[in-house]
Design an enzyme around this catalytic site. Sequence first.
Site, short mmCIF file in Angstrom:
data_model
loop_
_atom_site.label_atom_id
_atom_site.label_comp_id
_atom_site.label_asym_id
_atom_site.label_seq_id
_atom_site.Cartn_x
_atom_site.Cartn_y
_atom_site.Cartn_z
N SER A 83 43.42 -6.36 62.50
CA SER A 83 44.09 -5.71 61.43
C SER A 83 45.59 -5.30 61.96
O SER A 83 46.03 -5.45 63.18
CB SER A 83 43.59 -4.26 61.72
OG SER A 83 44.43 -3.28 60.81
N LYS B 76 40.45 -1.91 67.24
CA LYS B 76 40.88 -3.46 66.85
C LYS B 76 41.56 -3.97 68.39
O LYS B 76 41.43 -5.16 68.66
CB LYS B 76 41.71 -3.49 65.79
CG LYS B 76 40.93 -3.17 64.70
CD LYS B 76 39.90 -4.13 64.36
CE LYS B 76 39.21 -4.08 62.97
NZ LYS B 76 37.94 -5.16 62.72
N TYR C 151 40.68 3.67 64.93
CA TYR C 151 40.35 2.57 64.48
C TYR C 151 41.46 1.66 64.99
O TYR C 151 40.82 0.38 65.08
CB TYR C 151 40.65 2.74 62.79
CG TYR C 151 40.76 1.29 62.08
CD1 TYR C 151 39.49 0.64 62.10
CD2 TYR C 151 41.82 1.07 61.60
CE1 TYR C 151 39.47 -0.57 61.49
CE2 TYR C 151 41.97 -0.34 60.95
CZ TYR C 151 40.86 -1.29 60.95
OH TYR C 151 40.77 -2.52 60.32
#
Length: 334
Positions: A124, A152, A148
């Site tokens: 991402s 990643k 989040y």
Amino acid sequence: MNILLTGGAGYIGSHTAVVLSQAGHEVVLLDNFCNSQKSVLGRLQKILDKVLPCVEADVRDTALVAKTLQDYKIDAVIHFAGLKAVGESVEKPIEYYANNVQGTISLLEAMKSANVKTLVFSSSATVYGNPQYLPIDENHPISATNAYGRSKLHIEEMLKDIAISNSEWKIICLRYFNPVGAHESGLIGEDPNGLPNNLMPCIAHVAVGKFPYLKIYGNDYPTIDGTGVRDYIHVMDLADGHLAALAYVRNHKGWVAVNIGTGHGASVLDIISTYEFVSGQEIIFQIEGRRNGDIASCYAKVDKARNLLGWQAKYNLEKMCSSSWLWQNFSNKA
């Protein structure tokens, strides 16, 4: 090739399954359906005119993942499985690290035991944190502002270490910007469990009367119209990016990260006006205050994808919105 798609019944996974299958690959899905619908399997069958094997399992079940890799003689894995809502990750960091980081460790253990060492990872643009310059290239400093993004980032670092430790591994991390839209059939699209978190599904819900209005968080950013600007990419372009990444990584050892975006941004008001045009519906909106952590603009530099993978986005904003509208009408009737 025989390819396992973890989280393969989800939004990006299902569209990638279509592209890979139509390109002649044998695709196997693995999903626990925590944020996807089992009905997508039947809709994929309609699009492809064949049944894709699907193993219902959590990617953290290492033994079952290893058995799946062996049973289907898998050559490569595309790893989509994981939680992906930024706001939710701030509220539930343990769940995000468990699903995303622990889940990836489990997958890697299974791959190692099955001697499968080719991986495309769904990363991402959040790994870039707050942009220090635009457009963002792959050399931009790495950081994260939420659980989040950090999940990643941790995974990318793990994958880099693995590629260094054993030269047989072939790993590519695709850093997505903002996937939107749906398959041209209107049979599959973004279909999260619960309320949507992303902009375009919220706009679509307003267009069909599910939401009374759209909340716009801030209209005083230093952008062309004061609303946030993001790099939106059609999900079918993104799916094609995975096909190109797979072709590249199967012949290149080591680790590499590549941006997947269009290379330019669109504002919230751009999206609204385009959606109104393609749907013929008024999108009522209300201006709210800025959200903590939101930034003014974020868009990709995509030269590396073009030069390394031979890939570039081809769909414009109107196509993104019209395909979303087609999907929304289908899902509203289903």
